[in-house]
Design a protein around this motif. Sequence first.
Motif, short mmCIF file in Angstrom:
data_model
loop_
_atom_site.label_atom_id
_atom_site.label_comp_id
_atom_site.label_asym_id
_atom_site.label_seq_id
_atom_site.Cartn_x
_atom_site.Cartn_y
_atom_site.Cartn_z
N MET A 316 0.86 -1.19 0.00
CA MET A 316 0.00 0.00 0.00
C MET A 316 0.89 1.23 0.00
SD MET A 316 -2.58 1.32 2.98
CE MET A 316 -3.50 2.86 2.83
N GLN A 317 0.62 2.15 -0.88
CA GLN A 317 1.29 3.44 -0.85
C GLN A 317 0.28 4.50 -1.26
OE1 GLN A 317 4.57 2.80 -3.56
NE2 GLN A 317 3.43 3.64 -5.29
N VAL A 318 0.48 5.70 -0.76
CA VAL A 318 -0.49 6.77 -0.98
C VAL A 318 0.23 8.00 -1.49
CG1 VAL A 318 -2.31 8.17 0.03
CG2 VAL A 318 -1.93 5.85 0.89
N GLY A 368 -2.47 3.39 -3.91
CA GLY A 368 -2.03 2.26 -4.73
C GLY A 368 -1.98 1.01 -3.88
N PHE A 369 -2.58 -0.08 -4.37
CA PHE A 369 -2.60 -1.32 -3.58
C PHE A 369 -2.33 -2.49 -4.52
CE2 PHE A 369 -3.61 -4.47 -0.56
CZ PHE A 369 -3.68 -3.85 0.69
N HIS A 370 -1.17 -3.13 -4.33
CA HIS A 370 -0.74 -4.20 -5.22
C HIS A 370 -0.33 -5.43 -4.42
CE1 HIS A 370 -0.53 -0.73 -7.87
NE2 HIS A 370 -0.46 -1.56 -8.89
N ARG A 371 -0.44 -6.55 -5.10
CA ARG A 371 -0.04 -7.82 -4.50
C ARG A 371 0.97 -8.52 -5.40
NH1 ARG A 371 -3.85 -12.86 -2.32
NH2 ARG A 371 -2.20 -14.43 -2.31
N GLY A 372 1.99 -9.07 -4.79
CA GLY A 372 3.01 -9.81 -5.50
C GLY A 372 4.12 -10.17 -4.55
N GLN A 373 4.84 -11.23 -4.84
CA GLN A 373 5.88 -11.68 -3.93
C GLN A 373 6.93 -10.61 -3.72
OE1 GLN A 373 7.89 -15.26 -5.11
NE2 GLN A 373 8.65 -15.68 -3.05
N LEU A 374 7.07 -10.15 -2.48
CA LEU A 374 8.03 -9.14 -2.05
C LEU A 374 7.82 -7.79 -2.75
CD1 LEU A 374 11.36 -11.20 -1.82
CD2 LEU A 374 9.63 -10.81 -0.05
N ALA A 385 -2.59 -5.18 -9.29
CA ALA A 385 -3.50 -4.28 -8.59
C ALA A 385 -4.62 -5.08 -7.93
CB ALA A 385 -4.09 -3.26 -9.56
N VAL A 386 -4.92 -4.75 -6.67
CA VAL A 386 -5.95 -5.46 -5.91
C VAL A 386 -7.17 -4.55 -5.79
CG1 VAL A 386 -6.49 -6.66 -3.77
CG2 VAL A 386 -4.13 -6.64 -4.61
N LYS A 387 -8.25 -4.97 -6.40
CA LYS A 387 -9.49 -4.21 -6.34
C LYS A 387 -10.36 -4.73 -5.21
CE LYS A 387 -8.57 -1.66 -9.96
NZ LYS A 387 -8.42 -0.20 -9.87
N PRO A 388 -11.18 -3.88 -4.59
CA PRO A 388 -11.44 -2.47 -4.90
C PRO A 388 -10.50 -1.50 -4.20
CG PRO A 388 -12.90 -3.15 -3.17
CD PRO A 388 -12.07 -4.36 -3.50
N PHE A 389 -9.36 -2.00 -3.68
CA PHE A 389 -8.51 -1.17 -2.83
C PHE A 389 -7.60 -0.26 -3.64
CE2 PHE A 389 -9.06 -5.51 -1.03
CZ PHE A 389 -10.12 -5.19 -0.22
N ASP A 390 -7.15 -0.75 -4.77
CA ASP A 390 -6.26 0.06 -5.60
C ASP A 390 -7.02 1.21 -6.25
OD1 ASP A 390 -3.63 0.40 -6.96
OD2 ASP A 390 -4.87 0.09 -8.74
N ASP A 391 -6.37 2.35 -6.31
CA ASP A 391 -6.88 3.54 -6.99
C ASP A 391 -8.06 4.20 -6.29
OD1 ASP A 391 -6.28 5.30 -9.07
OD2 ASP A 391 -7.97 4.59 -10.26
N GLN A 392 -8.18 4.01 -4.99
CA GLN A 392 -9.16 4.79 -4.23
C GLN A 392 -8.66 6.24 -4.15
OE1 GLN A 392 -12.06 4.04 -3.11
NE2 GLN A 392 -12.17 1.81 -3.01
#
Length: 882
Positions: A316-318, A368-374, A385-392
């Motif tokens: 997560m980053q904003v 910004g909310f993304h998922r991936g190894q490390l 990108a993980v919805k609905p969390f990404d791009d709020q």
Amino acid sequence: MHHISLLRQVCQAAFAASAFLSSSILAQSKDVVFKEVDGLVAVEAEHFSEQTKTETRKFYLTANGQTPDVAPDGDPNHVAGASGGAYLEVLPDTRRTHGDKLIKGTNFAPDPGKMAVLHYRVHFQTMGRYYVWVRAFSTGSEDNGLHVGIDGKWPASGQRLQWCSGKQQWWWESKQRTEAEHCGETHKIYLDIDRPGEHIIAFSMREDGFEFDKWLMTTNREFERPRDAGPAFQVHAGPQPATHPMVAVQSENTTLATQGVPTKAPALAQPRKSDGDGSVAISGELKQWHKVTLTMDGPFAHEQDNAPNPFTDLRMQVEFKHSSGKSYTVPGYFAADGDAAESSAASGTKWRAHFAADLAGEWTYRVGFHRGQLCALDPAVNGTAVKPFDDQQGAFNIAAAQHRGRLEYVGKHFLRFAGSGEYFLKAGADAPETLLGYADFDGTVANKPGKVPLKTYTPHLRDWTEQDPSWQGGKGKGLIGAINYLSSKGCNAFSFLTYNAGGDGDNVWPFTQRDDKLHYDCSKLDQWSIVFDHGTARGMYLHFKLQETENDDNRSGTNGNTSKPVPTSLDDGRLGAERKLYCRELIARFAHNLALNWNLGEENTQSTQEQRDMIDYIAALDAYDHPIVVHTYPEQQEQVYGPLLGDKSQLTGVSLQNSGIHDTHRDTLHWVKASAAAGKPWVVAFDESGTAAHGQCPDLGYRGYDGHDKTGKMTYTEHEVRQQTLWGTLMAGGAGVEYYFGYQYAENDLDCEDWRSRDRSWDYCRVALEFFRDQRIPFSEMSNHNELIGNPENTNKKYCLATPADMEAGAVYVVYLAQGGTTDLDLSAADGKFGVQWFNPRSGGNPTVGTVAEVSGGGVVQLGTPPADAEQDWVVIVRANG
């Protein structure tokens, strides 16, 4: 998304069916009496007749597709391999490791029969001594204890069943924990059957999180541990209890279990708890320079999850962007239930980012909310990108406020407040380095309890006020009070290690477990944040020391100063996943504070390249560009600091140490000049002046201190420290001091809980800071010129600071006479008249006139003598008139 919904429906259906079946099983077991045959009886844990003492903790049934909806529970479903296809677990589980806080009567029951008691009806026909075996699944160091009793009695021989072997798998054990052997002694867990007939065998909780599959009792003292589910149960009376379908142990999990690696849950084992809806809340005081918190209702996670790990695999980053176009991108973090400081929660759906706005007006945010190894550790790894969390997205308004603002490095020897433009000098406490080894923080334990016990800061409880923060019904008051005290004395800095596992204190780390560096303790870190935020509110500079020398590396098997073996730690000093995550978590949670520095480590012995890598990583991640410094041994300063000078690194300063207070001025001046000559002036602070044994001594009279240490050796007094450390640093152009407390004194660097042990020394610090502020000394424009007072060798008797002679506002000279007396001052390069005033560095107050009130430029002048106490230390202000 359709396949996910379908899977969820299947899980829910299986869950419902299993729940119905389990309720009928428990109902049937109520009237069942099990049978002992030839000195052996076996019973499935879930076939109890009743459960009592469930007010605080309770055994819950787990089966395939059925996992109790009770939080916290850090373990996945372990039904694979469970006898009878089901087992019981004591929930909620708030203590999984030795690092988690132990609360008697809540997550720990030292006395048997007090909490979560299971009752089983058994008919015995063979009398004698029965050895009790239990099959359990143990994952952590604190979910491996149980008690057993008979007919309402709890004999000593049934207390403290203990598991140490067989982690991460179903394992039979029959050992009793004793003082001599914490992992348990054999043949000591037994019950005596003194009459035939029906007896009630009972098991009660010792530790929450215990996973209980099956038990047996046998008269065979040399009974061989079963390698499987063990003998089957037999019924003496009542209906035959039903069982769940067995779930096979997957070969991959079996292999991993033998290696001590957490295993994956079997198919349909644990329906995922509901994720959040992606909604965002903005909280905090919406003013310039105040902490603003963005909280997202995000994906559910537990702080000990591995697939995905919420700290490494979910990023997560904003981005916060002002209407002017200025923007900051800050890392976010997993915040459990959003109230972990109070609840001690380890799981939840709250994700956070903190922000301190430097401009009034409208700010927008974009998550910004993304998922991936490390992917959380490397910006180059995009992840998915993980919805609905990404791009709020959203917006909020910041009101204007008068505030000093953030402390920034501006290419000078002194930091400057962005809001007010003031330059900063610090003075405060470098001890105890174990400041965060505090009993009121969750998950904080003393690994050296005899030498370094956890702190309570009881002497500072009186300094806490009703307006101050605390947590969990009054915890934290001692440490909050200590910060109040130091601030009230006029000091403005304190330092602390955030990681010292394997070091001198071995009681501070941000992880859920001491040696698990990929999972972070949400509640402990939230409690740290309360303390740091309070420090910021009191105007304190937070000195984050990220490690100590024992944490640097293990390549040689020794630390940088001794032959003492040290543990492997944080990627052996390199910038790997552990070290990246460590830096990211601290920056995400604490970088919003306005006055701080990141110190690579106390007595740092990383290689130059490792230091550069760490500096670059911190600089890229910290949106606020807080200063970055490093500290090392006196004998290694040239080796460590030299290669980082100028444009060779992004380092902005050094934290100095020496072996004798009389060298403090000389050492400070060396690095002030060396950094300026390299083209990038460093902020040079002295944070450990004096030997490790002594450092800053207590005040004379404190606990009988008379200038001698614990061994009877003559040392020095607070007056010498004032002269050589405090003023020696400031008069060299240093940015300030923190006082280290040597180990040969009361209230030392490891065990100090009472900052009043140096009460008068803090007064001297306040007087020095007030001098530069109240007398409007332009120290940021001044440099050391000891040669002007006849001290070209920079000895420790007298020092001189001077502005450029042609300074538009008028030249200023400050002379410090450590041993009193008088001195000449060379004003050959100056014109005009200069007033001469004397300032008392012991008591402060307004400057006064000595025997000479005015001198003229153009030559060497005599400054006269002070108005009183000529043999004491004095400060002389020589300022251009008009």
